[in-house]
Design an enzyme around this catalytic site. Sequence first.
Site, PDB file in Angstrom:
ATOM      1  N   LYS A 104      19.298  26.672  17.539  1.00 11.91           N
ATOM      2  CA  LYS A 104      18.799  26.852  16.711  1.00 11.91           C
ATOM      3  C   LYS A 104      18.512  25.179  16.138  1.00 11.91           C
ATOM      4  CE  LYS A 104      18.590  26.790  12.363  1.00 11.91           C
ATOM      5  NZ  LYS A 104      17.676  25.808  12.494  1.00 11.91           N
ATOM      6  N   THR A 150      28.906  19.918   5.394  1.00 17.08           N
ATOM      7  CA  THR A 150      30.151  20.410   5.402  1.00 17.08           C
ATOM      8  C   THR A 150      30.117  21.706   4.472  1.00 17.08           C
ATOM      9  OG1 THR A 150      31.765  18.368   5.409  1.00 17.08           O
ATOM     10  CG2 THR A 150      32.656  20.428   3.725  1.00 17.08           C
ATOM     11  N   GLU A 204      31.338  21.023  13.470  1.00 17.88           N
ATOM     12  CA  GLU A 204      31.368  19.298  13.092  1.00 17.88           C
ATOM     13  C   GLU A 204      30.317  18.697  11.324  1.00 17.88           C
ATOM     14  OE1 GLU A 204      32.044  16.754  15.804  1.00 17.88           O
ATOM     15  OE2 GLU A 204      32.959  18.817  17.124  1.00 17.88           O
ATOM     16  N   CYS A 211      27.302  11.225  10.832  1.00 20.59           N
ATOM     17  CA  CYS A 211      27.963  11.540  10.840  1.00 20.59           C
ATOM     18  C   CYS A 211      29.655  10.856  11.313  1.00 20.59           C
ATOM     19  CB  CYS A 211      28.782  12.826  11.353  1.00 20.59           C
ATOM     20  SG  CYS A 211      28.667  12.674  12.798  1.00 20.59           S
ATOM     21  N   GLU A 266      29.888  12.418   0.636  1.00 17.49           N
ATOM     22  CA  GLU A 266      28.651  11.761   2.011  1.00 17.49           C
ATOM     23  C   GLU A 266      26.882  11.611   1.702  1.00 17.49           C
ATOM     24  OE1 GLU A 266      27.309  14.250   5.497  1.00 17.49           O
ATOM     25  OE2 GLU A 266      28.484  13.252   6.238  1.00 17.49           O
TER      26      GLU A 266
HETATM   27  P1  NAI Z   1      22.612  21.171   6.267  1.00 14.02           P
HETATM   28  O1  NAI Z   1      23.724  21.321   6.815  1.00 14.02           O
HETATM   29  O2  NAI Z   1      21.923  22.322   5.772  1.00 14.02           O
HETATM   30  O3  NAI Z   1      21.325  21.002   8.144  1.00 14.02           O
HETATM   31  C1  NAI Z   1      22.126  21.367   9.156  1.00 14.02           C
HETATM   32  C2  NAI Z   1      21.751  23.022   9.825  1.00 14.02           C
HETATM   33  O4  NAI Z   1      22.227  24.118   9.979  1.00 14.02           O
HETATM   34  C3  NAI Z   1      20.087  23.020  10.382  1.00 14.02           C
HETATM   35  O5  NAI Z   1      20.082  23.453  11.664  1.00 14.02           O
HETATM   36  C4  NAI Z   1      20.347  23.888   8.885  1.00 14.02           C
HETATM   37  O6  NAI Z   1      18.836  24.370   9.573  1.00 14.02           O
HETATM   38  C5  NAI Z   1      20.907  24.619   9.079  1.00 14.02           C
HETATM   39  N1  NAI Z   1      21.266  25.382   8.250  1.00 14.02           N
HETATM   40  C6  NAI Z   1      21.546  25.287   7.140  1.00 14.02           C
HETATM   41  N2  NAI Z   1      22.617  26.380   5.747  1.00 14.02           N
HETATM   42  C7  NAI Z   1      22.486  27.089   6.772  1.00 14.02           C
HETATM   43  C8  NAI Z   1      22.848  28.503   7.485  1.00 14.02           C
HETATM   44  N3  NAI Z   1      23.074  28.758   4.985  1.00 14.02           N
HETATM   45  N4  NAI Z   1      23.496  29.211   8.239  1.00 14.02           N
HETATM   46  C9  NAI Z   1      23.144  28.572   8.879  1.00 14.02           C
HETATM   47  N5  NAI Z   1      22.613  27.999   8.990  1.00 14.02           N
HETATM   48  C10 NAI Z   1      22.513  26.418   8.342  1.00 14.02           C
HETATM   49  O7  NAI Z   1      21.725  19.328   6.429  1.00 14.02           O
HETATM   50  P2  NAI Z   1      20.842  18.832   5.252  1.00 14.02           P
HETATM   51  O8  NAI Z   1      20.998  19.500   4.241  1.00 14.02           O
HETATM   52  O9  NAI Z   1      19.806  19.371   5.935  1.00 14.02           O
HETATM   53  O10 NAI Z   1      21.039  17.875   4.801  1.00 14.02           O
HETATM   54  C11 NAI Z   1      22.241  17.574   3.334  1.00 14.02           C
HETATM   55  C12 NAI Z   1      23.077  17.035   4.199  1.00 14.02           C
HETATM   56  O11 NAI Z   1      24.295  17.052   5.023  1.00 14.02           O
HETATM   57  C13 NAI Z   1      23.043  15.127   4.174  1.00 14.02           C
HETATM   58  O12 NAI Z   1      22.800  15.042   3.111  1.00 14.02           O
HETATM   59  C14 NAI Z   1      24.597  14.959   4.865  1.00 14.02           C
HETATM   60  O13 NAI Z   1      25.454  13.999   4.018  1.00 14.02           O
HETATM   61  C15 NAI Z   1      25.078  16.065   5.615  1.00 14.02           C
HETATM   62  N6  NAI Z   1      24.308  16.340   6.568  1.00 14.02           N
HETATM   63  C16 NAI Z   1      25.197  15.990   7.436  1.00 14.02           C
HETATM   64  C17 NAI Z   1      25.406  15.525   8.838  1.00 14.02           C
HETATM   65  C18 NAI Z   1      25.946  15.542  10.004  1.00 14.02           C
HETATM   66  O14 NAI Z   1      26.079  15.357  10.967  1.00 14.02           O
HETATM   67  N7  NAI Z   1      27.647  15.428  10.002  1.00 14.02           N
HETATM   68  C19 NAI Z   1      24.279  15.959   9.887  1.00 14.02           C
HETATM   69  C20 NAI Z   1      23.048  16.641   8.828  1.00 14.02           C
HETATM   70  C21 NAI Z   1      23.358  16.319   7.199  1.00 14.02           C
END
Ligand code: NAI
Length: 504
Positions: free
Chosen positions: A201, A256, A276, A310, A407
Amino acid sequence: MPSIHSEILVQKNYSASANEFLQRRPALFIDNEWITSTNGTLIPVVDPSSGKEIACIVESTSHEVDLAVSAARRAFDDGRWSNLPAEQRERALHRLADAVEAKSEELAELEAIDSGKPKNMVASVDIPAAIRTLRYMAGWPSKLAGELQLHPEASPSEFHAFTRREPVGVVAQIIPWNFPLLMLVNKIAPALAAGCTLVLKPAELTSLTALRFADLVQDAGFPAGVINIITGSGTGAGEMLSRHPDVDKIAFTGSTAVGKLINHAATESLKRVTLELGGKGPVILLPDADLQTAIPAAAQAIFFNSGQVCVAGSRLFAHSSVFDQVIEGLAGATQFWTPRAALDPEAIMGPLVSQGQKDKVLACISEGQKAGATVAVGGDCPEGEGFYVNPTVLVDVKPEMSVVRDEIFGPVLVAQRFDDFDDVVAAANDSHFGLAASVWTKDIGTMHRAIAGIKSGTVWGNCHGVMGPGLPMGGYKQSGFGREMGREGVEAYTELKTAMIKLQ
Ligand code: NAI
Ligand code: MG
């Protein structure tokens, strides 16, 4: 008359092939077929360079999640992929690499339109890296086997003992929006090399290249059900996948906070989990660092991909003797990182991925200012409809401030000075995160002491952000667990079976 400044923020026209793709009926790729949504709920797709809605994707229902998981389950259980000769699986992965190579231009444009990443950066960084991963991982099927073992108390003529590396099964993979296609490839290639089948996904903010990639899966001749790609929100399809009883392993990259939710959800059926997660990477400039190289590299470490990385170097520690010179150098370097629309051929840095991310980043900056931080450069956003934020450096920051601890995931660097080596290592480790760090010094002894002292999955020396498919990558502390890439990254998609035969 628009000013020169705003012109560079106006998105260019899309190509005919991109427009054609955007007009497709939203669908999911399940069992090598395109399935249109059963209940019709759609999620809008927005171009971050213009802020405009340009298409829609499907919000998968539980029925569609079940369809995808059961397609992957059937494909795993009958061995149509894992039981193929290793050479055939290797060829299929190479065909996928060839297909991505052939469509590089089109994929780079779609990625730029969907994510705001400059097209030229996608074409020169993300896509070559994706191809490299596919080709590297294509080498693994013929090398993953097991080992002959010896029973310590028995003669080898009495017992034949060995281990077998077997694929873990059906894998659910959930990825973020900062490197959409590259992250997809980094997830699926090792899983496929290990013999798993999967449901992936992409992030709801950036699903277009994943859907275009599904066409390439069909072209490359993968058996049905081996690679399934479904779209949808995190709280919808994402959560359903992480709870699904027929999923054997979940691999997640993202925040996280969500990583913790997924880990909880996976506990019910004790799914294998690799995470990750976020980071707050320290960049440590020691007094003897080669500043000619280190200053532009420190700028790149935070401004590349608008800081939505990240492993970004988001906490700078510069020795007091060079601090002022470094801040001046960074302020100068921000010219190079002036935001532009993603299809502008001169764009080096684009907008952030969404209005939400832009709002979050600006809120972090003003919270930092309220707490006493000073903006050395940037701190604001250019005018325009897109989600642009100017490259920003904050000074006068304190270790307890949220801009230093959390972050931000935007083009925002917090810079601190230090005098003592042990103090800076302790300051670098004063974080819940431990993903990546870089150390800049010409002294080899200092370099090794820093590498040993920093609690982080990766430490770079005199460079930052250099990655490759053979290099394991992952986090200490709340930056995740497990490693991706390299041998360890493929083994993370396997179970190890021990076999012991008493010879008669
Ligand atoms: P997120 O962690 O919510 O999104 C990443 C993925 O997780 C997306 O595919 C989303 O649909 C999925 N997801 C979200 N909630 C879920 C759940 N409860 N169960 C399963 N899958 C779920 O990240 P978001 O909200 O888009 O970004 C917020 C913050 O997260 C950013 O500002 C950043 O700080 C951090 N982030 C860090 C990343 C990294 O590579 N370390 C990548 C993206 C965001
Ligand atoms: Mg988008």
